[in-house]
Design a protein around this motif. Structure first.
Motif, PDB file in Angstrom:
ATOM      1  N   ASN A 212       0.820  -1.208   0.000  1.00 28.77           N
ATOM      2  CA  ASN A 212       0.000   0.000   0.000  1.00 28.77           C
ATOM      3  C   ASN A 212       0.854   1.257   0.000  1.00 28.77           C
ATOM      4  N   TRP A 214       3.755   1.671  -1.478  1.00 28.30           N
ATOM      5  CA  TRP A 214       4.218   1.932  -2.847  1.00 28.30           C
ATOM      6  C   TRP A 214       3.084   2.473  -3.713  1.00 28.30           C
ATOM      7  N   GLU A 215       1.864   1.977  -3.516  1.00 28.16           N
ATOM      8  CA  GLU A 215       0.722   2.507  -4.264  1.00 28.16           C
ATOM      9  C   GLU A 215       0.437   3.953  -3.844  1.00 28.16           C
ATOM     10  N   TYR A 216       0.615   4.235  -2.565  1.00 26.78           N
ATOM     11  CA  TYR A 216       0.463   5.598  -2.042  1.00 26.78           C
ATOM     12  C   TYR A 216       1.456   6.535  -2.736  1.00 26.78           C
ATOM     13  N   ARG A 218       2.835   6.039  -5.602  1.00 23.86           N
ATOM     14  CA  ARG A 218       2.465   6.120  -7.020  1.00 23.86           C
ATOM     15  C   ARG A 218       1.312   7.103  -7.223  1.00 23.86           C
ATOM     16  N   GLN A 219       0.326   7.034  -6.313  1.00 28.06           N
ATOM     17  CA  GLN A 219      -0.803   7.951  -6.414  1.00 28.06           C
ATOM     18  C   GLN A 219      -0.343   9.405  -6.294  1.00 28.06           C
ATOM     19  N   PHE A 239      -8.605   5.412  -4.273  1.00 29.52           N
ATOM     20  CA  PHE A 239      -7.544   4.833  -3.446  1.00 29.52           C
ATOM     21  C   PHE A 239      -7.859   5.021  -1.966  1.00 29.52           C
TER      22      PHE A 239
END
Length: 358
Positions: A212, A214-216, A218-219, A239
């Motif tokens: 999460n 890394w997705e944070y 990326r966002q 997200f």
């Protein structure tokens, strides 16, 4: 689902929900700090919050943990404060709680930055992944943000909380601590909604899980390398809504697991002829892997001598095992600790993504 969770919490015994509150606070502190590179486990954070001095973490990590915990404790008191209003003073005051121990003339805490600030690429610090607005614009941008925070624009509080996070981290008004301040503001706004107390509302623990995180990143990277307030933020909102949903699932699952562990340990202590207060120590061991004397002492309002005697007796009977010496000592499951309880406490659960087609 969050309303149902509120009812579950209210109907649970206070002593056990209080323990869950402390764990969740420790978890969010550990997770939010880990995003910034300060690595202290949830159980170590819980021990530091309890007042333990002999916790094997660096002095830097200890300072960051306790500073964040103090700020979060204050935020938790604001969730139902009457006559509440957001202000530049409030935000700078929170920042001082978080960064005051690092205050210098060059990088003051509790004051807007006076220089350009860059967020560098995690893989190559020579690359600016994001360049914040000029420092001359910070005061007016923050005034605009505070004005928006104090208005009801008709959007759902969870959406507004996600946008407050994005607005603050995009303005990047301080030299350091902007990420944690932005996540804390989001936590405060969710708590002010009134459905769940801050400990149960925060998505910081969810954001701190490696995938999460890394997705944070990326966002945030998808928002652009400079300040672009006029853009489509649908993916950011989705997200965050996923984060709210899955964190609520996580809290619900932990509450259910805790309830089953409590029932099993109650049966075990009755069968062994043990005092029911010992369930508290055994519950900590099952749910977090260990217990310290101070935590057990506080949970059951015991004297030092009573707590020491109880843990010594549990160790002598083989139910617990003592690790370490004197003040650094903690207790884990011994050979006679009920294995069915360990199984219940450690069986993983599944989280669902409400936005993924089934």
């Amino acid at each position: 689902m969050r309303t149902d969770l509120r009812h579950q919490i209210r109907n649970a015994p206070y002593k056990w929900t209080e323990g869950l509150r402390k764990f969740l606070t420790a978890d969010l502190v550990a997770a939010s700090n880990s995003i910034e590179g300060f690595r202290v486990s949830t159980v170590d954070v819980a021990d530091l919050m309890e007042g333990e001095r002999d916790v094997e973490v660096s002095e830097d990590d200890k300072e960051e943990t306790l500073a964040y915990q103090r700020m979060m404790t204050y935020i938790q008191t604001l969730h139902n404060a009457p006559d509440f209003a957001y202000s530049k003073g409030l935000l700078n005051g929170l920042h001082w709680m978080l960064q005051g121990h690092r205050h210098t003339v060059a990088k003051p805490a509790g004051q807007w930055r006076q220089a350009i600030v860059y967020v560098t690429d995690a893989r190559d610090p020579s690359i600016a992944a994001y360049t914040a607005p000029k420092h001359e614009e910070v005061a007016s941008l923050m005034a605009e943000l505070v004005n928006w925070l104090n208005q009801d624009d008709g959007n759902h509080p969870l959406v507004r909380a996600a946008m407050a996070h994005l607005h603050l981290v995009s303005i990047h008004p301080w030299n350091d601590g902007n990420g944690r301040m932005s996540r804390s503001l989001q936590t405060l706004m969710i708590a002010r909604e009134g459905v769940l107390a801050p400990e149960f509302s925060s998505v910081e623990a969810w954001l701190g899980r490696p995938g999460n995180t890394w997705e944070y990143y990326r966002q945030l990277a998808d928002r652009g390398s400079t300040y672009l307030p006029d853009q489509n933020v649908a993916s950011w909102i989705t997200f965050n809504l996923t984060a709210y949903h899955q964190q609520a699932q996580t809290v619900r699952n932990r509450l259910e697991r805790s309830r089953h562990v409590l029932a099993q340990l109650t049966d075990f202590t009755e069968a062994e002829g043990l005092d029911e207060r010992l369930v508290s120590a055994l519950h900590d061991v099952a749910m977090t892997g260990r217990v310290r004397r101070l935590r057990y002492e506080h949970a059951e309002a015991l004297s030092v001598q009573q707590a020491q005697r109880d843990l010594r007796d549990l160790t002598a009977s083989g139910i617990l095992e003592a690790i370490g010496r004197t003040r650094a000592r903690y207790y884990t499951a011994g050979p006679r600790f009920p294995q069915d309880v360990i199984t219940t406490a450690t069986t993983p659960t599944t989280l669902t993504d409400p936005y993924r087609p089934r």
